[in-house]
Design a protein around this motif. Structure first.
Motif, PDB file in Angstrom:
ATOM      1  N   LYS A 235      26.258  30.671 -43.435  1.00  0.00           N
ATOM      2  CA  LYS A 235      26.129  31.779 -42.493  1.00  0.00           C
ATOM      3  C   LYS A 235      26.230  31.269 -41.049  1.00  0.00           C
ATOM      4  O   LYS A 235      26.888  31.876 -40.211  1.00  0.00           O
ATOM      5  N   SER A 236      25.585  30.140 -40.760  1.00  0.00           N
ATOM      6  CA  SER A 236      25.635  29.565 -39.409  1.00  0.00           C
ATOM      7  C   SER A 236      27.068  29.199 -39.016  1.00  0.00           C
ATOM      8  O   SER A 236      27.492  29.461 -37.889  1.00  0.00           O
ATOM      9  N   ILE A 237      27.790  28.609 -39.944  1.00  0.00           N
ATOM     10  CA  ILE A 237      29.174  28.200 -39.673  1.00  0.00           C
ATOM     11  C   ILE A 237      30.080  29.436 -39.556  1.00  0.00           C
ATOM     12  O   ILE A 237      30.880  29.551 -38.631  1.00  0.00           O
ATOM     13  N   GLN A 238      29.930  30.370 -40.480  1.00  0.00           N
ATOM     14  CA  GLN A 238      30.777  31.566 -40.481  1.00  0.00           C
ATOM     15  C   GLN A 238      30.523  32.466 -39.277  1.00  0.00           C
ATOM     16  O   GLN A 238      31.441  33.123 -38.794  1.00  0.00           O
ATOM     17  N   ASN A 239      29.275  32.504 -38.801  1.00  0.00           N
ATOM     18  CA  ASN A 239      28.944  33.361 -37.663  1.00  0.00           C
ATOM     19  C   ASN A 239      29.221  32.706 -36.314  1.00  0.00           C
ATOM     20  O   ASN A 239      29.008  33.325 -35.273  1.00  0.00           O
ATOM     21  N   ALA A 240      29.671  31.474 -36.338  1.00  0.00           N
ATOM     22  CA  ALA A 240      29.971  30.780 -35.086  1.00  0.00           C
ATOM     23  C   ALA A 240      31.168  31.443 -34.404  1.00  0.00           C
ATOM     24  O   ALA A 240      32.125  31.849 -35.068  1.00  0.00           O
ATOM     25  N   ASP A 241      31.077  31.537 -33.095  1.00  0.00           N
ATOM     26  CA  ASP A 241      32.186  32.092 -32.327  1.00  0.00           C
ATOM     27  C   ASP A 241      32.680  31.030 -31.354  1.00  0.00           C
ATOM     28  O   ASP A 241      32.228  29.882 -31.400  1.00  0.00           O
ATOM     29  N   ASP A 242      33.589  31.412 -30.493  1.00  0.00           N
ATOM     30  CA  ASP A 242      34.157  30.441 -29.550  1.00  0.00           C
ATOM     31  C   ASP A 242      33.087  29.810 -28.668  1.00  0.00           C
ATOM     32  O   ASP A 242      33.223  28.664 -28.254  1.00  0.00           O
ATOM     33  N   PHE A 243      32.019  30.550 -28.385  1.00  0.00           N
ATOM     34  CA  PHE A 243      30.959  30.036 -27.521  1.00  0.00           C
ATOM     35  C   PHE A 243      30.072  29.018 -28.224  1.00  0.00           C
ATOM     36  O   PHE A 243      29.823  27.947 -27.706  1.00  0.00           O
ATOM     37  N   ASN A 244      29.581  29.340 -29.427  1.00  0.00           N
ATOM     38  CA  ASN A 244      28.615  28.446 -30.070  1.00  0.00           C
ATOM     39  C   ASN A 244      29.195  27.553 -31.170  1.00  0.00           C
ATOM     40  O   ASN A 244      28.498  26.720 -31.712  1.00  0.00           O
TER      41      ASN A 244
ATOM     42  N   PRO B 173      31.216  24.966 -30.915  1.00  0.00           N
ATOM     43  CA  PRO B 173      31.084  23.548 -30.581  1.00  0.00           C
ATOM     44  C   PRO B 173      29.675  22.998 -30.874  1.00  0.00           C
ATOM     45  O   PRO B 173      29.531  21.850 -31.282  1.00  0.00           O
ATOM     46  N   MET B 174      28.655  23.847 -30.705  1.00  0.00           N
ATOM     47  CA  MET B 174      27.294  23.398 -31.002  1.00  0.00           C
ATOM     48  C   MET B 174      27.104  23.219 -32.499  1.00  0.00           C
ATOM     49  O   MET B 174      26.497  22.237 -32.945  1.00  0.00           O
ATOM     50  N   GLN B 175      27.636  24.140 -33.310  1.00  0.00           N
ATOM     51  CA  GLN B 175      27.556  24.004 -34.759  1.00  0.00           C
ATOM     52  C   GLN B 175      28.259  22.730 -35.228  1.00  0.00           C
ATOM     53  O   GLN B 175      27.763  22.014 -36.093  1.00  0.00           O
ATOM     54  N   GLU B 176      29.402  22.453 -34.640  1.00  0.00           N
ATOM     55  CA  GLU B 176      30.137  21.243 -34.997  1.00  0.00           C
ATOM     56  C   GLU B 176      29.377  19.989 -34.576  1.00  0.00           C
ATOM     57  O   GLU B 176      29.290  19.027 -35.340  1.00  0.00           O
ATOM     58  N   LEU B 177      28.807  20.000 -33.383  1.00  0.00           N
ATOM     59  CA  LEU B 177      28.041  18.860 -32.883  1.00  0.00           C
ATOM     60  C   LEU B 177      26.840  18.572 -33.786  1.00  0.00           C
ATOM     61  O   LEU B 177      26.619  17.436 -34.207  1.00  0.00           O
ATOM     62  N   VAL B 178      26.084  19.618 -34.087  1.00  0.00           N
ATOM     63  CA  VAL B 178      24.896  19.462 -34.931  1.00  0.00           C
ATOM     64  C   VAL B 178      25.281  18.940 -36.315  1.00  0.00           C
ATOM     65  O   VAL B 178      24.644  18.024 -36.840  1.00  0.00           O
ATOM     66  N   THR B 179      26.328  19.517 -36.885  1.00  0.00           N
ATOM     67  CA  THR B 179      26.725  19.116 -38.239  1.00  0.00           C
ATOM     68  C   THR B 179      27.229  17.683 -38.266  1.00  0.00           C
ATOM     69  O   THR B 179      26.851  16.898 -39.141  1.00  0.00           O
ATOM     70  N   GLU B 180      28.054  17.329 -37.300  1.00  0.00           N
ATOM     71  CA  GLU B 180      28.625  15.981 -37.284  1.00  0.00           C
ATOM     72  C   GLU B 180      27.595  14.920 -36.904  1.00  0.00           C
ATOM     73  O   GLU B 180      27.456  13.911 -37.599  1.00  0.00           O
ATOM     74  N   TYR B 181      26.875  15.117 -35.808  1.00  0.00           N
ATOM     75  CA  TYR B 181      26.001  14.058 -35.307  1.00  0.00           C
ATOM     76  C   TYR B 181      24.603  14.066 -35.902  1.00  0.00           C
ATOM     77  O   TYR B 181      24.117  13.017 -36.331  1.00  0.00           O
ATOM     78  N   CYS B 182      23.948  15.223 -35.930  1.00  0.00           N
ATOM     79  CA  CYS B 182      22.595  15.252 -36.507  1.00  0.00           C
ATOM     80  C   CYS B 182      22.632  14.928 -37.997  1.00  0.00           C
ATOM     81  O   CYS B 182      21.890  14.091 -38.478  1.00  0.00           O
ATOM     82  N   TRP B 183      23.520  15.638 -38.703  1.00  0.00           N
ATOM     83  CA  TRP B 183      23.539  15.540 -40.160  1.00  0.00           C
ATOM     84  C   TRP B 183      24.486  14.458 -40.666  1.00  0.00           C
ATOM     85  O   TRP B 183      24.127  13.704 -41.572  1.00  0.00           O
ATOM     86  N   GLY B 184      25.695  14.364 -40.115  1.00  0.00           N
ATOM     87  CA  GLY B 184      26.685  13.406 -40.612  1.00  0.00           C
ATOM     88  C   GLY B 184      26.486  11.996 -40.105  1.00  0.00           C
ATOM     89  O   GLY B 184      26.884  11.030 -40.753  1.00  0.00           O
ATOM     90  N   GLU B 185      25.846  11.868 -38.959  1.00  0.00           N
ATOM     91  CA  GLU B 185      25.621  10.536 -38.382  1.00  0.00           C
ATOM     92  C   GLU B 185      24.200  10.054 -38.671  1.00  0.00           C
ATOM     93  O   GLU B 185      24.011   9.013 -39.281  1.00  0.00           O
ATOM     94  N   VAL B 186      23.194  10.808 -38.250  1.00  0.00           N
ATOM     95  CA  VAL B 186      21.811  10.327 -38.350  1.00  0.00           C
ATOM     96  C   VAL B 186      21.207  10.563 -39.733  1.00  0.00           C
ATOM     97  O   VAL B 186      20.683   9.631 -40.341  1.00  0.00           O
ATOM     98  N   TRP B 187      21.285  11.802 -40.248  1.00  0.00           N
ATOM     99  CA  TRP B 187      20.704  12.063 -41.567  1.00  0.00           C
ATOM    100  C   TRP B 187      21.420  11.279 -42.661  1.00  0.00           C
ATOM    101  O   TRP B 187      20.842  11.017 -43.718  1.00  0.00           O
ATOM    102  N   ALA B 188      22.653  10.884 -42.436  1.00  0.00           N
ATOM    103  CA  ALA B 188      23.421  10.138 -43.444  1.00  0.00           C
ATOM    104  C   ALA B 188      23.079   8.642 -43.460  1.00  0.00           C
ATOM    105  O   ALA B 188      23.484   7.929 -44.376  1.00  0.00           O
TER     106      ALA B 188
END
Length: 126
Positions: A24-33, A35-50
């Motif tokens: 839902k978070s990814i699907q509801n993302a628009d042009d404004f937010n 980049p934040m969804q991508e940042l959180v997913t890549e860095y918080c989850w893909g970099e640190v949580w991994a």
């Protein structure tokens, strides 16, 4: 964006927070937010949580304590669910909040207890 880290982050994020919430978070993302969804997913989850240095359960304990200190109830509710998904018990979550009461302040911990109780009630009624 690093596609590999994003995909790994997406996998971990879904395992902790639940596929419905993340989708839902990814699907509801628009042009404004978006980049934040991508940042959180890549860095918080893909970099640190991994990273292999801490198990998910320990990362959840740390997050609950930090989010309590920051007094972010919306994020706390989300991470209480994640902590349960990562194997924490209600009793362990209780201990995290008691610990934070001493080091982060009683009002912050009281809010966390209140938020967690709402999540537990919601989870029991599903």
């Amino acid at each position: 964006m690093n596609k590999e880290k994003f995909e790994k982050g997406l996998e971990i994020r879904k395992s902790v927070l639940g596929s419905d919430y993340v989708n839902k978070s990814i699907q509801n993302a628009d042009d404004f937010n978006r980049p934040m969804q991508e940042l959180v997913t890549e860095y918080c989850w893909g970099e640190v949580w991994a990273r292999p240095g801490l198990p998910k359960k320990t990362r959840s304990i740390i997050n609950l304590a930090m989010i309590t200190a920051l007094n972010r109830p919306h994020e706390l509710k989300l991470h209480v669910r994640g902590a349960i998904n990562n194997g924490l018990t209600k009793e362990e979550i209780q201990e995290v909040f008691l610990q934070t009461a001493i080091y982060c302040g009683v009002p912050a911990a009281i809010d966390s207890f209140r938020s967690a109780k709402e999540v537990f009630e919601e989870m029991e009624n599903v």
